[in-house]
Design a protein around this motif. Structure first.
Motif: not given
Length: 409
Positions: A42-49, A163-169, A35-40
């Motif tokens: 600053d394009n920072a990416v958070q990763t998880s399982k 101010g949004g974000r995108t989650m992707l599996l 699972m990745t979450v991209t913060i719009h």
């Protein structure tokens, strides 16, 4: 021990998670995914399982070097946040604000209940055919969902805007998963639940006493760090709206207070307005048992504040051994709020009837799922049921204590 930081997935800091929300995460095929979450902004990416098994799922992530495990049981409506390094955990209801802020899937379900959901097509995400849904409110885009037909689970969740974000599996692997992945491990110590631990008061709260009270209807421009107050009155609700008046970001908060203290962390009620003209609002239907005022403060920028009076619907206290019957219309959602008004514990069960007969548990869920326990005075639970069954009466049966019941459609 480090504090748990919660990702702000909510698009509205309001109370409540619902029994009859979208079924996209209610019972999914067993699988694991990255699972990745991209913060719009600053394009920072958070990763998880993530691990998913029917109505349960597990998320594993690392923040600031700290491992965090989130266990969600949707049938029990329970979320546990584990800190393995410290052998500590927090247990909160899945409709708790901190749970919603930490969980994109529960936040998506919640968002569906405050906006209008329409199907926007079919797309393939991570190799799976997905139904695409757009959720809007008052013409504004709140969220977009891509739900895999085969897995019955969101593959992608997007909150639009800077101010949004995108989650992707991605990298989905289907197959049987062990039950112990979703169980509470032994040897952990439970931390204080939200609402039981002392909330640290920010510096700005010292200026609340000198701020003036206003009441709806009301509209006024508010500047950076300005504070206004709204008294909470029995049987009356208020809608608080803020509109960004500058080209840069503005932010404001509308925080319920009781006896001079916020009822939850003030940052849980922070609304970010990224663009000029952007508006956000929250409707408060609180009772004096829960809070005595709403404190509105501009965190940054300039907003136009608007207050509107709201009809809270039928409101009545019900004591142990009694029940409240409320006529309801078929096809309309039923919003209800339960508030404990005694010093001890109160317990009630809710149900629907049609023509004098109780609606099947296959539709409304088993009794345990419809039973609410409120442990202390002022504690409340809020929920929304769909009335797709065509029921004509909503019933609250109080088994212990005394509860203030608020029902509206």
């Amino acid at each position: 021990m480090q504090n748990v930081r919660f990702s702000k997935w909510l698009v509205l800091s309001c109370l409540g998670l619902l029994i009859s929300m979208c079924s996209s995460t209610s019972s999914a095929t067993e699988f694991t995914a990255d699972m990745t979450v991209t913060i719009h902004h600053d394009n920072a990416v958070q990763t998880s399982k993530i691990f998913v098994k029917e109505s349960r799922y597990r998320m594993e992530q690392v923040e600031d070097g700290q491992e965090i495990v989130v266990l969600v049981d949707q049938e029990q409506r329970l979320t546990r946040v584990l800190l393995p390094a410290d052998k500590m955990y927090v247990e909160i209801a899945s409709d708790d604000m901190q749970s919603l802020m930490n969980d994109p899937f529960q936040a998506a379900k919640y968002t569906e209940t405050i906006g209008e959901k329409t199907k926007a097509g079919v797309e393939k995400i991570s190799g799976y055919d997905c139904d695409v849904y757009a959720i809007k409110r008052d013409g504004d885009d709140l969220m977009k969902l891509w739900v895999a037909k085969k897995l019955n689970f969101p593959m992608k969740i997007e909150i639009p805007g800077k101010g949004g974000r995108t989650m992707l599996l991605e990298k989905i692997k289907t197959g049987s998963l062990e039950d112990n992945l979703f169980a509470m491990p032994a040897g952990y110590t439970k931390m204080d639940e939200p609402g039981e631990r002392e909330i640290e008061l920010p510096e700005w709260t010292e200026r609340i006493a000198s701020a003036k009270y206003v009441e709806p209807p009301f509209e006024q421009m508010m500047l950076d760090e300005e504070i206004l107050r709204v008294k909470i009155e029995s049987g009356k609700g208020v809608k608080v709206s803020g509109t960004n008046k500058i080209t840069d970001r503005s932010a404001f908060m509308a925080v319920p207070f009781k006896d001079g203290k916020p009822i939850n962390e003030p940052t849980m009620y922070l609304y970010n307005l990224s663009n000029e003209g952007q508006t956000w609002s929250n409707t408060f239907k609180l009772t004096p048992y829960e809070a005595d005022e709403i404190v509105i403060r501009v965190e940054e920028g300039t907003i136009t504040l608007k207050l509107e009076a709201i009809d809270v619907g039928k409101q009545e206290s019900v004591s142990a051994g009694n029940e409240l019957k409320v006529p309801v219309k078929a096809g309309y959602n039923i919003d209800f709020r339960l508030v404990n008004i005694i010093d001890g514990e109160s317990v009630c069960t809710v149900t629907l009837t049609k023509g004098g007969n109780e609606v099947s548990e296959d539709v409304i869920g088993p009794k345990d799922y419809r039973t609410y326990t409120l442990k202390k005075k002022g504690e409340s639970k809020k929920n929304t049921w769909s009335n797709s069954s065509g029921a004509d009466e909503f019933i609250v049966r109080v088994e212990k204590g005394e509860i203030l019941v608020n029902v509206s459609q």
